[in-house]
Write an enzyme that holds these catalytic residues in place. Structure first.
Site: not given
Length: 184
Positions: A110, A154
């Protein structure tokens, strides 16, 4: 243009908030923000631009990661057949998913998490996502493999969930029963 300086890091309170819906039609400011998310992921995959601006490569970015608590995501990647999936969406939602699970063998990363966090992240193998494009038009996508995992990652950001929340703390590499292992 967004750079790594615009991306907030793990521990920032915005990453744990549930983001607000974007009223349709989106404002010019909201369109600009969404466009900048997509621009970042595209630029980050271009080695020359990434090197020049110190961008970490990514395949997806959510508005909360740039400290904007609104339901917007951008994804730019190719599927297992080599088709480019490049989407910037307002209010994306998973409207259906498979029972079957999948996970990335290499684990997930991430842009808001600087260190590698090893472990399998169970996800749905197939999902259908509904959202709205830049023009406020409804978009419906059926996804599997890496794109399905990326969209789930997401969309989790919009709900204040980090990928490592899904990792089994006692046994990070515990086999996920009946799940498809995906190589990236």
């Amino acid at each position: 243009m967004l750079t790594m300086d615009d991306i907030i890091r793990d521990g920032h309170p915005t990453l744990r908030k549930v983001a607000a819906e974007v009223a349709m039609p989106p404002s010019e400011e909201e369109k600009k923000i969404l466009g900048s998310l997509l621009e970042y992921v595209i630029n980050s995959q271009n080695s020359e631009i990434a090197e020049e601006y110190g961008l970490r490569p990514g395949i997806g970015l959510a508005a909360p990661q740039i400290n904007v608590s609104k339901r917007m995501i951008a994804v730019h990647l190719t599927d297992d057949k080599g088709n480019l999936l490049s989407h910037a969406l307002f209010n994306p939602k998973i409207i259906s998913h498979s029972v079957e699970k999948a996970y990335l063998q290499s684990g997930e990363g991430c842009l808001s998490v600087d260190e590698a966090i090893p472990g399998y992240v169970p996800r749905y193998a197939r999902i259908t996502v509904k959202g709205y494009n830049m023009d406020g038009e409804e978009v419906k996508l059926r996804l599997k493999g890496v794109p399905a995992i990326c969209f789930q990652h997401e969309i989790d950001h919009l709900n204040g969930i980090m990928f490592y929340d899904h990792i089994d703390k006692q046994d990070p590499f515990k086999p996920i029963e009946g799940a498809i292992a995906i190589e990236r």
